[in-house]
Design a protein around this motif. Structure first.
Motif, mmCIF file in Angstrom:
data_model
loop_
_atom_site.group_PDB
_atom_site.id
_atom_site.type_symbol
_atom_site.label_atom_id
_atom_site.label_comp_id
_atom_site.label_asym_id
_atom_site.label_seq_id
_atom_site.Cartn_x
_atom_site.Cartn_y
_atom_site.Cartn_z
ATOM 1 N N ILE A 146 0.856 -1.186 0.000
ATOM 2 C CA ILE A 146 0.000 0.000 0.000
ATOM 3 C C ILE A 146 0.894 1.238 0.000
ATOM 4 N N ILE A 147 0.826 1.991 -1.088
ATOM 5 C CA ILE A 147 1.713 3.147 -1.239
ATOM 6 C C ILE A 147 0.996 4.405 -0.792
ATOM 7 N N GLY A 148 1.708 5.241 -0.055
ATOM 8 C CA GLY A 148 1.135 6.520 0.332
ATOM 9 C C GLY A 148 1.739 7.075 1.601
ATOM 10 N N GLY A 174 -15.119 4.236 0.309
ATOM 11 C CA GLY A 174 -14.205 4.877 -0.632
ATOM 12 C C GLY A 174 -14.761 4.812 -2.032
ATOM 13 N N GLU A 175 -14.377 5.798 -2.839
ATOM 14 C CA GLU A 175 -14.793 5.809 -4.234
ATOM 15 C C GLU A 175 -14.169 4.614 -4.953
ATOM 16 N N SER A 176 -14.666 4.369 -6.146
ATOM 17 C CA SER A 176 -14.111 3.289 -6.955
ATOM 18 C C SER A 176 -12.619 3.535 -7.203
ATOM 19 N N GLY A 177 -11.825 2.496 -7.044
ATOM 20 C CA GLY A 177 -10.400 2.589 -7.353
ATOM 21 C C GLY A 177 -9.531 3.177 -6.259
ATOM 22 N N THR A 178 -10.091 3.390 -5.063
ATOM 23 C CA THR A 178 -9.286 3.979 -3.986
ATOM 24 C C THR A 178 -8.512 2.926 -3.199
ATOM 25 N N SER A 331 6.052 3.275 -8.773
ATOM 26 C CA SER A 331 5.844 1.856 -8.493
ATOM 27 C C SER A 331 5.118 1.170 -9.654
ATOM 28 N N PHE A 332 4.171 1.872 -10.269
ATOM 29 C CA PHE A 332 3.452 1.270 -11.392
ATOM 30 C C PHE A 332 4.382 1.087 -12.596
ATOM 31 N N ILE A 333 5.306 2.043 -12.791
ATOM 32 C CA ILE A 333 6.252 1.890 -13.907
ATOM 33 C C ILE A 333 7.123 0.666 -13.654
ATOM 34 N N ASN A 366 -9.604 7.281 -9.563
ATOM 35 C CA ASN A 366 -8.602 7.117 -8.500
ATOM 36 C C ASN A 366 -7.393 6.264 -8.901
ATOM 37 N N VAL A 367 -6.853 5.492 -7.955
ATOM 38 C CA VAL A 367 -5.589 4.798 -8.224
ATOM 39 C C VAL A 367 -5.713 3.830 -9.403
ATOM 40 N N ARG A 368 -6.906 3.226 -9.544
ATOM 41 C CA ARG A 368 -7.072 2.299 -10.662
ATOM 42 C C ARG A 368 -6.882 3.025 -11.985
#
Ligand SMILES: Nc1ncnc2c1ncn2[C@@H]1O[C@H](COP(=O)(O)OP(=O)(O)O)[C@@H](O)[C@H]1O
Ligand SMILES: [Mg+2]
Length: 469
Positions: A146-148, A174-178, A331-333, A366-368
């Motif tokens: 979990i990044i943040g 939480g909203e979608s993708g959080t 991190s995603f890269i 969001n994150v997604r």
């Protein structure tokens, strides 16, 4: 012999021959009068060898002659002769108070042993299948992933870790993708249930009428189209593990009552079954609805709400923790499957302005959405760097309307912020006029052409890369 007597003998013989236990009869002198085929099968003794002979002659250890003598029944006597293993019940045959013989009835243990061995094998097979099943339903994420650095998010991670030490319900908002499912998995993996199944159920994706049978299972024949043999419910499948009820706000009011029962009693009942089964399942529920409001409107049960609302995790939308965006992108890269498709590594960074665009975008998904955008950009990139033109159009375009570039983050000086604005203006203007029309662009910006070139150099803008649209 008298014909009717002959018939009677045949009749009794047929009775003895059809009995499923081994039977041996001796007369008052201890001479074997009869054995049935089952006796031969169980003990291996063939009738021709034994009938008409004293039993003890063949079976020195036989206790049936004792029964003949003392008239006492003997029950469950264990015998082993070679490979034959069996238990024997013995009883005297009494006519007019006189013992005229004795009978022994035996049951094979060889078979019992064989069956119990088979049962043992089946048990091992079941255990193996259960382990395989558990491993098929493993959660993959842990808290490390979990990044943040956002303070709010860190506080939530802290609460979630505490929740993981218990078996209490957790409610994630939480909203979608959080990251609701990410948190649910991390909690499961940090709990004592980690080796057991993690079963995600999207309550909004399963048709209302099906959801109950999916969750609770059903008995054979409980409704039309019910599968033969019935079906195991997801609660049973999740036994000793965790069930993740996503979009719980979409669960029907009736089903909410059944869920409450699971929480209160720890029991489930398959549809059409009369018996309840004990289950031990940790419930993590998630929603992006305002459940309190649904309760107020009478669409969500208040009792269930309070039962679930023990640990409450409210995940912030990405636009409220923009400072985490660069680390997420990084991190995603690094982990993108697209990036490692052809060899060791391709893309490793994001160009400065592009990063700012990404940081100022509103990210409704969001994150997604961010993760998908990065995957897309890696696909589109030619070199090691992601540029504006590699971003999905919607995101690249949104930059003009976003006021966020003008918001001054705490760590930046006024000079840096002004530089950013200047840089953004130059890029926007160059885009508007096209990279071949630098003179026009300079005029619009109020610069001389030379100043514009200097600024392009200063901000390391590769003007040929700016699209001409
Ligand atoms: N804090 C975070 N750090 C790293 N990845 C995250 C984070 N939050 C979400 N993600 C990633 O974003 C995607 C969507 O997360 P998910 O848990 O499915 O969101 P939700 O269930 O809220 O819709 C997943 O790929 C997840 O790994
Ligand atoms: Mg989800």
């Amino acid at each position: 012999m008298d014909r009717s007597l002959q018939n009677q003998i045949e009749w009794w013989k047929a009775v003895l021959y059809s009995i499923n236990d081994g039977v041996l009869v001796i007369d008052h002198q201890g001479i074997v009068q009869m054995v049935n085929p089952e006796y031969t099968r169980i003990t291996g003794v063939i009738p021709e060898k034994i009938i008409g002979k004293p039993l003890r002659q063949f079976r020195p250890g036989a206790q049936l002659p004792d029964t003949l003598r003392d008239g006492k029944c003997r029950v469950g006597v264990y015998r082993k002769e070679g490979e034959h293993e069996y238990v024997v019940d013995m009883a005297p045959i009494v006519v007019h108070d006189e013992i005229i013989g004795a009978v022994s009835v035996c049951k094979s243990l060889t078979e019992v042993h064989k069956l119990s061995k088979e049962l043992q094998k089946k048990k091992e097979k079941i255990q193996q299948l259960e382990r395989t099943m558990d491993s098929l339903h493993q959660a993959k994420y842990t808290f490390d992933q979990i990044i943040g650095k956002d303070r709010g998010l860190k506080q939530i991670v802290h609460i979630a870790k505490r929740a993981a030490e218990t078996h209490l319900p957790v409610l994630i908002f939480g909203e979608s993708g959080t990251g609701k499912e990410l948190f649910a998995q991390a909690i499961h993996n940090n709990s004592s249930r980690r080796e057991r199944p993690f079963i995600p159920v999207n309550c909004a994706a399963i048709p209302l009428l099906l959801l109950e049978s999916e969750l609770f299972g059903y008995e054979e024949g409980s409704f039309t189209n019910a599968k033969k043999g019935g079906k195991m419910g997801l609660f049973e499948l999740a036994n000793h593990g965790t069930i993740f009820l996503d979009e719980i706000g979409d669960m029907s009011y009736d089903l909410q009552a059944k869920l409450l029962r699971v929480l209160q009693e720890g029991k489930v009942r398959r549809i059409g079954d009369t018996k309840e089964q004990d289950i031990d399942v940790r419930i993590i529920a998630a929603t992006n609805h305002d459940l309190e409001q649904l309760v107020a409107k009478g669409r969500f049960r208040e009792d269930l709400f309070y039962r679930l609302n023990v640990f409450r995790l409210q995940l912030p939308p990405l636009r409220e923790r923009r400072e985490d965006i660069p680390e997420l992108i990084d991190s995603f890269i690094r982990s993108s499957p697209v990036n490692t498709l052809d060899g060791p590594r391709l893309v490793d960074s994001v160009e400065g302005v592009t990063l700012q665009v990404l940081q100022s975008y509103d990210w409704p998904g969001n994150v997604r959405e961010l993760k998908n955008a990065i995957d897309y950009a890696i696909c589109m990139a030619d070199g090691r760097e992601i540029d504006l033109q590699h971003l999905p159009v919607l995101i690249a375009k949104a930059k003009q309307t976003s006021p966020d570039l003008l918001r001054k983050p705490d760590s930046q000086t006024v000079r840096e912020v002004l530089d950013e604005v200047e840089r953004k203006l130059i890029i926007d203007t160059l885009e508007r006029f096209g990279s071949d029309e630098k003179r026009e662009a300079a005029k619009a910006l109020g610069f001389s052409l030379a100043t514009l070139y200097n600024k392009i150099k200063k901000y390391k803008l590769d003007s040929s890369k700016i699209p001409n649209d």
